[in-house]
Write a protein that holds these residues in place. Structure first.
Motif, short mmCIF file in Angstrom:
data_model
loop_
_atom_site.label_atom_id
_atom_site.label_comp_id
_atom_site.label_asym_id
_atom_site.label_seq_id
_atom_site.Cartn_x
_atom_site.Cartn_y
_atom_site.Cartn_z
N LYS A 159 121.66 99.88 22.51
CA LYS A 159 120.96 100.77 21.59
C LYS A 159 120.84 100.16 20.19
CE LYS A 159 122.31 105.05 23.94
NZ LYS A 159 120.93 105.38 24.36
N ARG A 160 121.73 99.23 19.86
CA ARG A 160 121.74 98.64 18.52
C ARG A 160 120.90 97.37 18.41
NH1 ARG A 160 127.71 99.55 15.85
NH2 ARG A 160 127.98 101.74 16.54
N PHE A 161 120.62 96.74 19.55
CA PHE A 161 119.90 95.46 19.51
C PHE A 161 118.75 95.47 20.52
CE2 PHE A 161 124.29 94.70 18.26
CZ PHE A 161 124.12 94.11 17.02
N ALA A 162 117.61 95.00 20.03
CA ALA A 162 116.41 94.91 20.89
C ALA A 162 116.24 93.45 21.32
CB ALA A 162 115.17 95.38 20.15
N LEU A 163 116.00 93.25 22.59
CA LEU A 163 115.86 91.90 23.14
C LEU A 163 114.47 91.70 23.75
CD1 LEU A 163 118.97 91.96 22.75
CD2 LEU A 163 119.17 90.74 24.93
N ARG A 164 113.93 90.51 23.54
CA ARG A 164 112.67 90.10 24.15
C ARG A 164 112.84 88.71 24.75
NH1 ARG A 164 107.92 92.80 22.83
NH2 ARG A 164 108.19 94.50 21.33
N TYR A 165 112.08 88.48 25.81
CA TYR A 165 112.05 87.13 26.35
C TYR A 165 111.16 86.26 25.46
CZ TYR A 165 114.19 88.90 30.65
OH TYR A 165 115.06 89.47 31.56
N ARG A 166 111.15 84.95 25.71
CA ARG A 166 110.37 84.03 24.89
C ARG A 166 108.86 84.22 25.07
NH1 ARG A 166 110.78 81.89 20.93
NH2 ARG A 166 110.35 79.71 21.32
N ASN A 167 108.46 84.86 26.18
CA ASN A 167 107.04 85.16 26.37
C ASN A 167 106.65 86.48 25.71
OD1 ASN A 167 108.18 87.07 28.04
ND2 ASN A 167 107.37 86.20 29.94
N ASN A 168 107.57 87.03 24.89
CA ASN A 168 107.36 88.25 24.10
C ASN A 168 107.46 89.53 24.94
OD1 ASN A 168 107.06 89.06 21.40
ND2 ASN A 168 104.94 89.67 21.75
N HIS A 169 107.83 89.43 26.21
CA HIS A 169 108.03 90.63 27.02
C HIS A 169 109.39 91.26 26.70
CE1 HIS A 169 105.01 89.14 30.29
NE2 HIS A 169 104.43 89.50 29.15
N VAL A 170 109.46 92.59 26.70
CA VAL A 170 110.71 93.30 26.41
C VAL A 170 111.69 93.10 27.57
CG1 VAL A 170 111.75 95.56 26.02
CG2 VAL A 170 109.55 94.99 24.96
N VAL A 171 112.94 92.83 27.21
CA VAL A 171 113.98 92.69 28.25
C VAL A 171 114.42 94.08 28.69
CG1 VAL A 171 116.28 91.80 28.77
CG2 VAL A 171 114.76 90.51 27.24
N PRO A 172 114.28 94.40 29.98
CA PRO A 172 114.77 95.72 30.45
C PRO A 172 116.27 95.86 30.18
CG PRO A 172 113.41 94.64 32.13
CD PRO A 172 113.67 93.62 31.06
N VAL A 173 116.68 97.09 29.94
CA VAL A 173 118.09 97.33 29.58
C VAL A 173 119.04 96.79 30.65
CG1 VAL A 173 119.83 99.12 29.17
CG2 VAL A 173 117.57 99.31 28.11
N ASP A 174 118.68 96.99 31.90
CA ASP A 174 119.55 96.52 32.99
C ASP A 174 119.66 95.00 33.02
OD1 ASP A 174 120.06 99.07 33.76
OD2 ASP A 174 118.66 99.08 35.46
N SER A 175 118.69 94.32 32.40
CA SER A 175 118.69 92.85 32.42
C SER A 175 119.28 92.26 31.15
CB SER A 175 117.26 92.32 32.62
OG SER A 175 116.73 92.72 33.86
N TYR A 176 119.77 93.11 30.23
CA TYR A 176 120.46 92.57 29.05
C TYR A 176 121.63 91.71 29.53
CZ TYR A 176 118.36 95.16 25.13
OH TYR A 176 117.52 95.62 24.15
N PRO A 177 121.83 90.53 28.95
CA PRO A 177 122.97 89.69 29.37
C PRO A 177 124.30 90.44 29.34
CG PRO A 177 121.51 88.44 27.94
CD PRO A 177 121.00 89.84 27.93
#
Length: 499
Positions: A63-81
Motif C-alpha cells: 500500500k505504501r509503494f507502487a511498482l512498475r515493470y521496465r515496460n511501464n506496466h503496473v506490477v500486480p500486487v501478488d507479483s510484488y517481490p
C-alpha cells in the motif's frame, strides 16, 4: 528461554551486523510476513528512515509503494517481490521501478531484486530475505540510450554477440528496408546478413567475431521485397544489459546515387548539345576568361585549330574586332549574368570580319562559375541591312522630304532586331563631337561640316571616326539612327523634314 530460541536470536543479531554495512539493500521478513528488519541501504532505496516506514508487513508494504515493470506496466500486487518471497518463492534479477506514495516529488528508483529463504535445522522457513541493487543510474542511462537509439534518423540495428541475434532495431532501419520489427528482432545475422555484400566482407566478419570496431565500408543491403540498396555500413561494439553487442549503423546512399546518375545524365545531354550544335559555342572561366571548351562549329566558323584556343584567354586569342566592345560585353555579363543577342564584330583567323549576335549566360561547371557564349553569324543579315540603308541614303539625296519617315522606320527595325550592349551616352561625347554628330544628323557631308565649324577636313574626318568608335556604329546612317533612338537633335529632324 530455550537453547534453540537463544541460538536463533544470536544468529540473527550476528547476521544483521554482517549485512548492515553492505551496499546491497536487505529486508528480512518473518514467515508470518511481518517485516523484521532492513539495513540502511534498503531504507535509502525506498526513501525512508525507519523500518516501520516500510510497513508492518508485506500487505502494508504494497500500500505504501507502487511498482512498475521496465515496460511501464503496473506490477500486480501478488507479483510484488515482497509477496513472492513471503510465499517462499526464490527468484533473481527481477527489475522493478519503485515510487514512494508519500514522496510528493514522486521520485523513482529502479531495483534489481532477488530472494533468499533461510531454513532452520528442521528445514522449515525461518527468515525470508529480499536483496536488492539500486540500478537507477544504470536504468536512466539505458533509458537515454533507448530514446536516442529510437530517435536517431540514421538506420541502425543491434545484435548480441553471444548468439549473433538482433535484439534492437530503430524506425530508421525499418523504414529504409521495409522489414517489420518482428521480422528483425530475434533473427540471426545469418538470416539477415547486413555484411553479405560488404566491399570488405572478410574483414567485417572477422571484426564481428572479435567484437571489434568495423570500419565504414560500402555494401548492398537486402530489402524486404528482395531488392538491394546501396549503403555505407559500420559496426561499433557496446555493452547492453551487461552483454557484449554490436551496433550496426547505416547511411542510405540511394538518394546520392540517384543524384549522381541524374547529374551524369544531365552532363551527357549538355555535352551532346554542346558538341552537335551547328552554332559556334564557347565556354570560358568567369574570372580569367580562359577558354575551357569550344565546339566544332566554333572552330569551323572562325578557322582556328583547337590547340590555339583551348587554355588561352579570350584577350589572347583576340577574335573580337573591337576591344572596347569585348570589355563592355564581359562587364555587362559580370553585372547581370546573362546577355541576349548582342551585336559584335568577330575576326576570323584569316582576318576576315563577320558580324555575330552573341547570347551569353553564367553556368557552373564543377562548382566553378563559367560563361557560355553562343555566337550567331548574322553577316548576311547585316549586309542586307547596310544595303538597304545605302539605298535609302541614295534615294534621300533627291527626296529629302521622305527622310524622316524612313529614318523612324529604320530606327524601329534596329531597336527590335538588334539589341546592343550598354554603351556611352550623349554626354560622354566632347562638345566638338556633339557638334559634329548634330551636323551629321542634318545630312551634311564632311566638307560641309568643316565649313560650318571652320575646321580642316582632316580634323572633321578624325572627329567623325571618334564618334563612330564611341557610339559603336559604322556609317552615317547608323549614327543618325543612334541619335534618333535617343531623341537627339529634334530641331535637325524638323529642319531636315522641311527640306
Amino acid at each position: 528461554m530455550s537453547q534453540d530460541i537463544l541460538s536463533t536470536e544470536t544468529n540473527r543479531r550476528q547476521l544483521q551486523q554482517i549485512i548492515a554495512g553492505l551496499s546491497d539493500g536487505v529486508i528480512v521478513l518473518d514467515p508470518d510476513q511481518s517485516i523484521l528488519w532492513a539495513n540502511d541501504a534498503a531504507l535509502a532505496m525506498h526513501g525512508v528512515e525507519h523500518v516501520s516506514d516500510l510497513g508492518a508487513n508485506a500487505r502494508a508494504y504494497t500500500k505504501r509503494f507502487a511498482l512498475r515493470y521496465r515496460n511501464n506496466h503496473v506490477v500486480p500486487v501478488d507479483s510484488y517481490p515482497i509477496n513472492r518471497v513471503a510465499r517462499g518463492e526464490t527468484f533473481s534479477d527481477v527489475l522493478v521501478e519503485l515510487t514512494c506514495a508519500q514522496d510528493q516529488e514522486q521520485r523513482n528508483w529502479v531495483h534489481r531484486v532477488r530472494s533468499l529463504v533461510l531454513a532452520d535445522s528442521r528445514g522449515e522457513p525461518e527468515s525470508l530475505v529480499l536483496i536488492m541493487d539500486d540500478v537507477t543510474d544504470w536504468a536512466s542511462a539505458e533509458h537515454r540510450f533507448e530514446k536516442t537509439f529510437s530517435a536517431n534518423p540514421a538506420p541502425a540495428v543491434i545484435c548480441r554477440l553471444s548468439d549473433l541475434r538482433y535484439i534492437k532495431v530503430n524506425p530508421g532501419f525499418l523504414e529504409m528496408t521495409g522489414f517489420t520489427r518482428d521480422q528483425v528482432i530475434g533473427t540471426s545475422t545469418y538470416e539477415l546478413d547486413v555484411l553479405e555484400q560488404a566491399e570488405n566482407k572478410e574483414l567485417a566478419k572477422q571484426r564481428l567475431r572479435e567484437g571489434a570496431t568495423i570500419p565504414q565500408m560500402q555494401a548492398e543491403l537486402r530489402m524486404a521485397d528482395g531488392s538491394g540498396k546501396q549503403v555505407i555500413v559500420a559496426g561499433q561494439p557496446l555493452e547492453l544489459h551487461d552483454q557484449p553487442c554490436m551496433l550496426f549503423s547505416f547511411v542510405d546512399m540511394e538518394p546520392r546515387h540517384k543524384a549522381e546518375v541524374a547529374l551524369r545524365q544531365s552532363e551527357e545531354r549538355f555535352a551532346k548539345a554542346f558538341r552537335l550544335s551547328p552554332v559556334p559555342i564557347l565556354l570560358c572561366g568567369a574570372g580569367d576568361q580562359v577558354v575551357l571548351d569550344v565546339n566544332e562549329a566554333f572552330l569551323d566558323t572562325l578557322g582556328y585549330p583547337s590547340e590555339q584556343v583551348l587554355g588561352e584567354s579570350i584577350a589572347q586569342i583576340d577574335f573580337f574586332d573591337d576591344k572596347n566592345a569585348r570589355t563592355r560585353l564581359f562587364s555587362a555579363l559580370e553585372k547581370i549574368g546573362s546577355l541576349d543577342r548582342i551585336d559584335v564584330r568577330v575576326r576570323k583567323k584569316d582576318s576576315e570580319l563577320i558580324d555575330c549576335a552573341v547570347s551569353a549566360d553564367t553556368v557552373n561547371i564543377q562548382e566553378k562559375p563559367c560563361y557560355l557564349l553562343v555566337l550567331m553569324d548574322i553577316t548576311e543579315r547585316k549586309r542586307t541591312e547596310l544595303e538597304l540603308v545605302s539605298a535609302i541614303e541614295e534615294v534621300m539625296k533627291d527626296a529629302s522630304w521622305f527622310s524622316r519617315t524612313l529614318i523612324e522606320k529604320l530606327a524601329n527595325v534596329k531597336s527590335v532586331n538588334s539589341p546592343r550592349l550598354p554603351s556611352v551616352s550623349f554626354t560622354d561625347l566632347t562638345a566638338r563631337e556633339r557638334d559634329v554628330l548634330g551636323l551629321i544628323c542634318e545630312g551634311l557631308a564632311d566638307k560641309e561640316i568643316a565649313a560650318r565649324l571652320k575646321l580642316a577636313p582632316n580634323t572633321v574626318r578624325n572627329h567623325v571616326a571618334t564618334v563612330y568608335s564611341k557610339l559603336d556604329v559604322h556609317s552615317r546612317s547608323e549614327a543618325i539612327v543612334w541619335a534618333r533612338e535617343r531623341g537627339l537633335f529634334a530641331g535637325a529632324w524638323r529642319n531636315k523634314g522641311q527640306r
